[in-house]
Design a protein around this motif. Structure first.
Motif, PDB file in Angstrom:
ATOM      1  N   THR A   1      -9.686   0.979  -6.914  1.00 35.41           N
ATOM      2  CA  THR A   1     -10.550  -0.113  -6.465  1.00 35.41           C
ATOM      3  C   THR A   1     -11.291   0.256  -5.182  1.00 35.41           C
ATOM      4  OG1 THR A   1      -8.632  -1.106  -5.351  1.00 35.41           O
ATOM      5  CG2 THR A   1      -9.196  -1.939  -7.547  1.00 35.41           C
ATOM      6  N   THR A   2     -10.641   1.027  -4.315  1.00 29.76           N
ATOM      7  CA  THR A   2     -11.297   1.484  -3.095  1.00 29.76           C
ATOM      8  C   THR A   2     -12.429   2.445  -3.428  1.00 29.76           C
ATOM      9  OG1 THR A   2      -9.304   1.215  -1.751  1.00 29.76           O
ATOM     10  CG2 THR A   2     -10.959   2.736  -0.923  1.00 29.76           C
TER      11      THR A   2
ATOM     12  N   ARG B   1       0.798  -1.218   0.000  1.00 28.74           N
ATOM     13  CA  ARG B   1       0.000   0.000   0.000  1.00 28.74           C
ATOM     14  C   ARG B   1       0.838   1.278   0.000  1.00 28.74           C
ATOM     15  NH1 ARG B   1      -5.059   1.025   0.630  1.00 28.74           N
ATOM     16  NH2 ARG B   1      -5.529  -1.126   1.183  1.00 28.74           N
TER      17      ARG B   1
ATOM     18  N   PRO C   1      -6.201   6.751  -1.530  1.00 34.42           N
ATOM     19  CA  PRO C   1      -7.028   5.591  -1.899  1.00 34.42           C
ATOM     20  C   PRO C   1      -6.849   5.182  -3.359  1.00 34.42           C
ATOM     21  CG  PRO C   1      -8.305   7.172  -0.640  1.00 34.42           C
ATOM     22  CD  PRO C   1      -7.009   7.835  -0.950  1.00 34.42           C
TER      23      PRO C   1
ATOM     24  N   LYS D   1     -11.931   1.384   7.912  1.00 30.64           N
ATOM     25  CA  LYS D   1     -11.109   0.196   7.684  1.00 30.64           C
ATOM     26  C   LYS D   1     -11.855  -0.810   6.819  1.00 30.64           C
ATOM     27  CE  LYS D   1      -8.298  -3.219  10.125  1.00 30.64           C
ATOM     28  NZ  LYS D   1      -7.889  -3.733  11.454  1.00 30.64           N
ATOM     29  N   SER D   2     -13.171  -0.851   6.951  1.00 33.05           N
ATOM     30  CA  SER D   2     -13.955  -1.816   6.197  1.00 33.05           C
ATOM     31  C   SER D   2     -13.941  -1.534   4.700  1.00 33.05           C
ATOM     32  CB  SER D   2     -15.409  -1.822   6.691  1.00 33.05           C
ATOM     33  OG  SER D   2     -16.067  -0.611   6.354  1.00 33.05           O
ATOM     34  N   VAL D   3     -13.613  -0.304   4.318  1.00 36.52           N
ATOM     35  CA  VAL D   3     -13.553   0.041   2.894  1.00 36.52           C
ATOM     36  C   VAL D   3     -12.133   0.411   2.470  1.00 36.52           C
ATOM     37  CG1 VAL D   3     -15.958   0.727   2.710  1.00 36.52           C
ATOM     38  CG2 VAL D   3     -14.264   2.411   3.419  1.00 36.52           C
ATOM     39  N   GLU D   4     -11.145   0.011   3.259  1.00 37.87           N
ATOM     40  CA  GLU D   4      -9.737   0.158   2.928  1.00 37.87           C
ATOM     41  C   GLU D   4      -9.273   1.613   2.878  1.00 37.87           C
ATOM     42  OE1 GLU D   4      -9.120  -2.084  -0.657  1.00 37.87           O
ATOM     43  OE2 GLU D   4      -9.059  -3.981   0.413  1.00 37.87           O
ATOM     44  N   LEU D   5      -9.918   2.493   3.630  1.00 39.18           N
ATOM     45  CA  LEU D   5      -9.325   3.799   3.901  1.00 39.18           C
ATOM     46  C   LEU D   5      -8.496   3.606   5.163  1.00 39.18           C
ATOM     47  CD1 LEU D   5     -12.135   6.390   3.128  1.00 39.18           C
ATOM     48  CD2 LEU D   5     -10.326   5.529   1.650  1.00 39.18           C
ATOM     49  N   ASP D   6      -7.191   3.622   5.002  1.00 36.49           N
ATOM     50  CA  ASP D   6      -6.308   2.995   5.973  1.00 36.49           C
ATOM     51  C   ASP D   6      -5.649   3.933   6.962  1.00 36.49           C
ATOM     52  OD1 ASP D   6      -4.846   4.248   4.043  1.00 36.49           O
ATOM     53  OD2 ASP D   6      -3.587   2.540   3.533  1.00 36.49           O
TER      54      ASP D   6
ATOM     55  N   ASN E   1     -15.628   0.803  -4.467  1.00 36.66           N
ATOM     56  CA  ASN E   1     -16.316  -0.022  -3.475  1.00 36.66           C
ATOM     57  C   ASN E   1     -17.668   0.613  -3.122  1.00 36.66           C
ATOM     58  OD1 ASN E   1     -17.192  -1.406  -1.156  1.00 36.66           O
ATOM     59  ND2 ASN E   1     -15.106  -1.694  -0.403  1.00 36.66           N
TER      60      ASN E   1
ATOM     61  N   LEU F   1     -18.036   2.461   0.182  1.00 39.29           N
ATOM     62  CA  LEU F   1     -17.193   3.608   0.505  1.00 39.29           C
ATOM     63  C   LEU F   1     -18.001   4.846   0.887  1.00 39.29           C
ATOM     64  CD1 LEU F   1     -14.425   5.080   0.551  1.00 39.29           C
ATOM     65  CD2 LEU F   1     -14.824   5.624  -1.862  1.00 39.29           C
TER      66      LEU F   1
END
Length: 421
Positions: free
Chosen positions: A180-181, A64, A177, A214-219, A184, A187
């Motif tokens: 792909t994020t 990432r 992001p 976190k569930s949508v990969e915003l980290d 989603n 998102l």
């Protein structure tokens, strides 16, 4: 009854429940409490910092961070616009995503939310700051905002003319992001939910935010910082990953993400902006534990702050951490290196300000902290706010945990003696 009204009415009960969990942890010895604070067990539901485990995960060898190594600045600006419900530029490949019914509905909803926020907060905060902080603005090139999380929104609104903003919290740094994020379908609801509390209460409900994003990969903090930058009229020009070495020196982050990171380095990000008036600005965010226990072994954040020059420090919704004995190191640096401190009552307790060294201006109303932090009540503030000879000034907006305008408070401390070496 609307969902938001129901949530507002349920908030006190939720805070009481969290209080029962939190208070049991604060009755241990100081050393144990410091360790517990590092793991964010004290007031974790509302703290603008997070546990040490996400910090560690941010430094793991994953692909990432590569996205941040050579970022496409135009892409970063368009991503920020997209996340904030603002139309990406015409040449962006995100225009197709922005044409979908889901994003169009999201954008319309966000415009309504931000219009309401401007009416109840931004406009009033700006007018108040232009009057009450006029001299502070003129002498505040650098703003330090500890325990901030990703909250660039409030610090920029309070200090729009500053050149450098240094934010620190326990949330991981995060990355720009990926496409792909952004595709989603979960998102946009997650972003909306995460912004709801800060736009209505002025602070993040950090646990909920962490789970949702976190569930949508915003980290980490960066995506929301980007969103806040564009929603406050700034344009992103550069984003680069950085770190602090063991001595607190700013460095580029390693490009080889398979390399084991230095255990004493502090991960961060640098975001360069053009302000609404074209003024260049630099925003730093560092993922750092500011408890004494952690700073003893990883002192880079303190060393970095010590060498920033004279500071203006801003503290809001900080879970009263600097009231406690095991946040002495960061409190001491702020008191020694700041010309001005603007804070709500969750910042530095009044007992730590050296008598005769500061002038205080009080704003709003002080009664008691919310039940979750009832033990942090300050009789000194009650006395100050009841002073009939030097009455507190009005505060025309809500801020902090006592988020209603009629209950909020701010304190402006102005240094009267020279800065410490």
């Amino acid at each position: 009854m609307s969902l938001r009204t129901a949530a507002l009415r349920l908030l006190p009960a939720a805070l009481l429940l969290l209080s029962a969990c939190s208070e049991s942890n604060t009755k241990t010895e100081i050393a144990t409490s410091a360790r517990e604070e590092t793991m964010a067990t004290t007031a974790d539901a509302l703290d603008s910092t997070k546990s040490a485990s996400p910090v560690a995960s941010a430094t793991k060898a994953t692909p990432r961070p590569i996205r941040l190594t050579v970022p496409d600045t135009a892409y970063a600006q368009d991503v920020a616009l997209f996340l904030g419900g603002q139309q990406p530029s015409q040449h962006s490949d995100l225009t197709k995503l922005a044409a979908t019914p889901a994003w169009q509905a999201f954008a319309q909803d966000q415009d309504k939310s931000w219009d309401k926020y401007r009416a109840t907060h931004t406009t009033r905060m700006t007018q108040w700051a232009n009057t009450e902080l006029d001299s502070v603005h003129a002498n505040s090139p650098t703003i330090f905002y500890p325990f901030s999380g990703p909250d660039f929104l409030n610090v920029f609104t309070m200090f729009p003319t500053s050149q450098t903003y240094v934010l620190m919290g326990l949330e991981p740094v995060g990355s720009i992001p990926a496409r792909t994020t952004l595709e989603n379908p979960k998102l946009l609801p997650a972003v909306k939910t995460s912004l709801w509390s800060v736009l209505n209460f002025s602070f993040f409900r950090t646990n909920d935010m962490a789970v949702d994003l976190k569930s949508v990969e915003l980290d980490g903090a960066l995506p929301l910082m980007m969103l806040f930058a564009t929603r406050t009229g700034n344009q992103i020009t550069v984003i680069r990953p950085v770190q602090l070495d063991a001595t607190g020196q700013l460095q580029d982050a390693p490009t080889d993400t398979t390399q084991t990171p230095n255990p004493k380095s502090i991960p961060g990000v640098e975001m360069k902006l053009l302000g609404p008036n074209g003024q260049p600005k630099t925003v730093y965010y560092f993922s750092a534990d500011l408890s004494d226990w952690k700073l003893t072994s990883k002192s880079a954040p303190l060393e970095f702050v010590r060498h920033l020059g004279p500071l203006t420090t801003y503290v809001k919704s900080a879970t009263y951490l600097m009231h406690k004995s095991y946040f002495n190191k960061i409190r001491r640096v702020i008191l020694r290196r700041s010309r001005y401190i603007l804070q709500d009552d969750s910042g530095i307790a009044m007992k730590y300000f050296q008598k005769g060294a500061w002038q205080f201006d009080y704003y709003g109303t002080y009664r008691r902290p919310i039940n979750l932090f009832a033990k942090q009540y300050q009789p000194e503030l009650t006395t100050a706010y009841r002073d009939t000879l030097h009455r507190p000034k009005a505060l025309p907006f809500g801020t902090g945990y006592n988020w209603r305008q009629t209950d909020s408070n701010l304190l402006l401390a102005k240094r009267l003696v020279p800065l410490a070496d």
